[in-house]
Write a protein that holds these residues in place. Structure first.
Motif, PDB file in Angstrom:
ATOM      1  N   SER A  71       0.823  -1.218   0.000  1.00 43.49           N
ATOM      2  CA  SER A  71       0.000   0.000   0.000  1.00 43.49           C
ATOM      3  C   SER A  71       0.855   1.265   0.000  1.00 43.49           C
ATOM      4  O   SER A  71       0.377   2.331  -0.386  1.00 43.49           O
ATOM      5  CB  SER A  71      -0.941   0.007   1.210  1.00 43.49           C
ATOM      6  N   ASN A 120       7.763  -8.134   1.973  1.00 46.39           N
ATOM      7  CA  ASN A 120       8.225  -6.753   2.138  1.00 46.39           C
ATOM      8  C   ASN A 120       7.679  -6.059   3.379  1.00 46.39           C
ATOM      9  O   ASN A 120       8.393  -5.267   3.999  1.00 46.39           O
ATOM     10  CB  ASN A 120       7.815  -5.957   0.885  1.00 46.39           C
ATOM     11  N   TYR A 153      14.062  -5.408  15.926  1.00 44.71           N
ATOM     12  CA  TYR A 153      14.068  -5.294  14.459  1.00 44.71           C
ATOM     13  C   TYR A 153      15.321  -5.972  13.868  1.00 44.71           C
ATOM     14  O   TYR A 153      15.233  -6.703  12.887  1.00 44.71           O
ATOM     15  CB  TYR A 153      14.028  -3.805  14.120  1.00 44.71           C
ATOM     16  N   THR A 158      10.758   6.776   2.890  1.00 43.68           N
ATOM     17  CA  THR A 158       9.380   6.270   2.938  1.00 43.68           C
ATOM     18  C   THR A 158       8.776   6.751   4.261  1.00 43.68           C
ATOM     19  O   THR A 158       9.464   7.397   5.065  1.00 43.68           O
ATOM     20  CB  THR A 158       9.324   4.716   2.938  1.00 43.68           C
TER      21      THR A 158
HETATM   22  P1  NAP Z   1       6.327   1.730   5.054  1.00 43.94           P
HETATM   23  O1  NAP Z   1       6.383   2.843   4.076  1.00 43.94           O
HETATM   24  O2  NAP Z   1       6.161   2.024   6.506  1.00 43.94           O
HETATM   25  O3  NAP Z   1       5.172   0.705   4.586  1.00 43.94           O
HETATM   26  C1  NAP Z   1       4.925  -0.432   5.338  1.00 43.94           C
HETATM   27  C2  NAP Z   1       3.994  -1.328   4.578  1.00 43.94           C
HETATM   28  O4  NAP Z   1       3.843  -2.555   5.326  1.00 43.94           O
HETATM   29  C3  NAP Z   1       2.594  -0.750   4.416  1.00 43.94           C
HETATM   30  O5  NAP Z   1       2.090  -1.153   3.169  1.00 43.94           O
HETATM   31  C4  NAP Z   1       1.828  -1.417   5.565  1.00 43.94           C
HETATM   32  O6  NAP Z   1       0.418  -1.555   5.324  1.00 43.94           O
HETATM   33  C5  NAP Z   1       2.476  -2.792   5.560  1.00 43.94           C
HETATM   34  N1  NAP Z   1       2.293  -3.507   6.809  1.00 43.94           N
HETATM   35  C6  NAP Z   1       2.788  -3.221   8.037  1.00 43.94           C
HETATM   36  N2  NAP Z   1       2.382  -4.126   8.931  1.00 43.94           N
HETATM   37  C7  NAP Z   1       1.616  -5.029   8.256  1.00 43.94           C
HETATM   38  C8  NAP Z   1       0.893  -6.177   8.625  1.00 43.94           C
HETATM   39  N3  NAP Z   1       0.876  -6.621   9.899  1.00 43.94           N
HETATM   40  N4  NAP Z   1       0.208  -6.856   7.671  1.00 43.94           N
HETATM   41  C9  NAP Z   1       0.219  -6.426   6.383  1.00 43.94           C
HETATM   42  N5  NAP Z   1       0.879  -5.335   5.970  1.00 43.94           N
HETATM   43  C10 NAP Z   1       1.565  -4.640   6.900  1.00 43.94           C
HETATM   44  O7  NAP Z   1       7.642   0.824   4.976  1.00 43.94           O
HETATM   45  P2  NAP Z   1       8.846   0.778   3.905  1.00 43.94           P
HETATM   46  O8  NAP Z   1       9.849   1.788   4.305  1.00 43.94           O
HETATM   47  O9  NAP Z   1       8.306   0.758   2.517  1.00 43.94           O
HETATM   48  O10 NAP Z   1       9.467  -0.648   4.288  1.00 43.94           O
HETATM   49  C11 NAP Z   1       9.246  -1.815   3.525  1.00 43.94           C
HETATM   50  C12 NAP Z   1      10.215  -2.879   4.006  1.00 43.94           C
HETATM   51  O11 NAP Z   1      11.553  -2.421   3.844  1.00 43.94           O
HETATM   52  C13 NAP Z   1      10.077  -3.227   5.486  1.00 43.94           C
HETATM   53  O12 NAP Z   1      10.264  -4.614   5.684  1.00 43.94           O
HETATM   54  C14 NAP Z   1      11.200  -2.467   6.132  1.00 43.94           C
HETATM   55  O13 NAP Z   1      11.618  -3.078   7.341  1.00 43.94           O
HETATM   56  C15 NAP Z   1      12.261  -2.555   5.054  1.00 43.94           C
HETATM   57  N6  NAP Z   1      13.286  -1.517   5.140  1.00 43.94           N
HETATM   58  C16 NAP Z   1      12.961  -0.204   4.964  1.00 43.94           C
HETATM   59  C17 NAP Z   1      13.973   0.745   5.054  1.00 43.94           C
HETATM   60  C18 NAP Z   1      13.705   2.214   4.867  1.00 43.94           C
HETATM   61  O14 NAP Z   1      14.644   3.004   5.023  1.00 43.94           O
HETATM   62  N7  NAP Z   1      12.503   2.629   4.515  1.00 43.94           N
HETATM   63  C19 NAP Z   1      15.285   0.358   5.339  1.00 43.94           C
HETATM   64  C20 NAP Z   1      15.568  -0.993   5.508  1.00 43.94           C
HETATM   65  C21 NAP Z   1      14.562  -1.921   5.403  1.00 43.94           C
HETATM   66  P3  NAP Z   1      -0.645  -0.395   5.800  1.00 43.94           P
HETATM   67  O15 NAP Z   1      -0.491   0.708   4.810  1.00 43.94           O
HETATM   68  O16 NAP Z   1      -1.979  -1.076   5.741  1.00 43.94           O
HETATM   69  O17 NAP Z   1      -0.231   0.003   7.176  1.00 43.94           O
END
Ligand code: NAP
Length: 240
Positions: free
Chosen positions: A10, A88, A153, A188
């Motif tokens: 999303s 993801n 985490y 993000t």
């Molecule tokens: P984000 O923008 O916070 O988006 C999180 C997404 O996960 C949203 O679509 C959310 O859905 C969904 N979500 C969370 N809990 C959930 C659940 N229990 N069931 C189903 N969906 C769930 O995160 P992002 O930054 O894109 O991160 C994506 C991945 O990359 C994650 O695994 C994160 O740990 C990893 N990551 C991110 C970064 C970074 O700098 N951004 C760095 C390293 C790793 P809703 O919209 O419904 O809440």
């Protein structure tokens, strides 16, 4: 059509991956937990580019709900299988270990680690039968290095890194690959409250990455071009 399930599509990296994989010709299953408005926006962006997708909401931290929703999809689509899985979705609940609440530990482990087990176990069955599949796990620099304040985490992401390597070896003969992507700082919602100006100084490229840049790597790993890569953790972090 080829099907790809992206958890947490999303917003953020998941949304960018959804748009990219739809562009690559996949029918994208957009998983999310509660943010229907943003999930519909991902769907709209995919359809606007001529791609195909549908919403598949379920809470990945809830085993029963996850298995029920996946079973429902397979019942409705008996001839089809999902050949690309992008694990993801993830959350952060940072705290110093000494102050960390049970709920902060459990929520992060259930969402970021346990979900990998249940979703992947269900989807690999069909990948193995069809001798074709791609599992792409989004982990983190935190799981490779350890980051203070993120014991929960870091543990969850390091757990998936171990699982990626073990599962890759288990199923390599069946032409199903399993790889992990370890982003550094990506712009993000997850990073929006961080002090970007301060943190940029730690990054040799002096900037946060974009969800689009991570989506390009997901697209490559999902494609035939990556057929001899398995059990790897690929960092995408601007040189940290
Ligand atoms: P984000 O923008 O916070 O988006 C999180 C997404 O996960 C949203 O679509 C959310 O859905 C969904 N979500 C969370 N809990 C959930 C659940 N229990 N069931 C189903 N969906 C769930 O995160 P992002 O930054 O894109 O991160 C994506 C991945 O990359 C994650 O695994 C994160 O740990 C990893 N990551 C991110 C970064 C970074 O700098 N951004 C760095 C390293 C790793 P809703 O919209 O419904 O809440």
């Amino acid at each position: 059509m080829k099907y790809a399930l992206i958890t947490g599509a999303s917003r953020g990296i998941g949304r960018a991956a959804g748009i990219k994989l739809a562009n690559d010709g996949f029918f994208v299953l957009i998983n999310y937990r509660s943010n229907k408005k943003e999930a519909l926006e991902t769907l709209r962006l995919i359809q606007q580019n001529g791609g195909k997708a549908e919403l598949m909401p379920f809470d990945i931290s809830n085993q029963e709900e996850t298995e029920t929703e996946l079973d429902k999809w397979f019942e409705k689509n008996p001839e089809k299988y999902i050949e690309v899985l992008v694990n993801n979705a993830g959350i952060r609940k940072d705290n110093l270990h000494v102050f960390m609440q049970n709920s902060e530990w459990q929520d992060v482990i259930n969402t970021n680690l346990n979900s990998f087990f249940y979703i992947t176990r269900r989807l690999i069955k069909d990948m193995l039968i069809n001798k074709n599949g791609r599992i792409i796990n989004i982990v983190s620099l935190s799981g490779l290095r350890g980051i203070p304040g993120q014991v929960n985490y870091s543990a969850a992401k390091a757990g998936i890194i171990g699982a990626t390597k073990a599962l890759a070896k288990e199923i390599a003969r069946k032409k199903v690959t399993v790889n992990a992507i370890a982003p550094g700082f990506i712009k993000t919602d997850m990073t929006k409250e961080l002090n970007e100006k301060e943190l940029k100084r730690l990054i040799p490229m002096r900037r946060f990455g974009t969800a689009q840049e991570v989506a390009e790597l997901i697209s490559f790993l999902a494609s035939k071009k990556s057929s001899y890569i398995t059990g790897e953790v690929i960092s995408i972090n601007g040189g940290i």
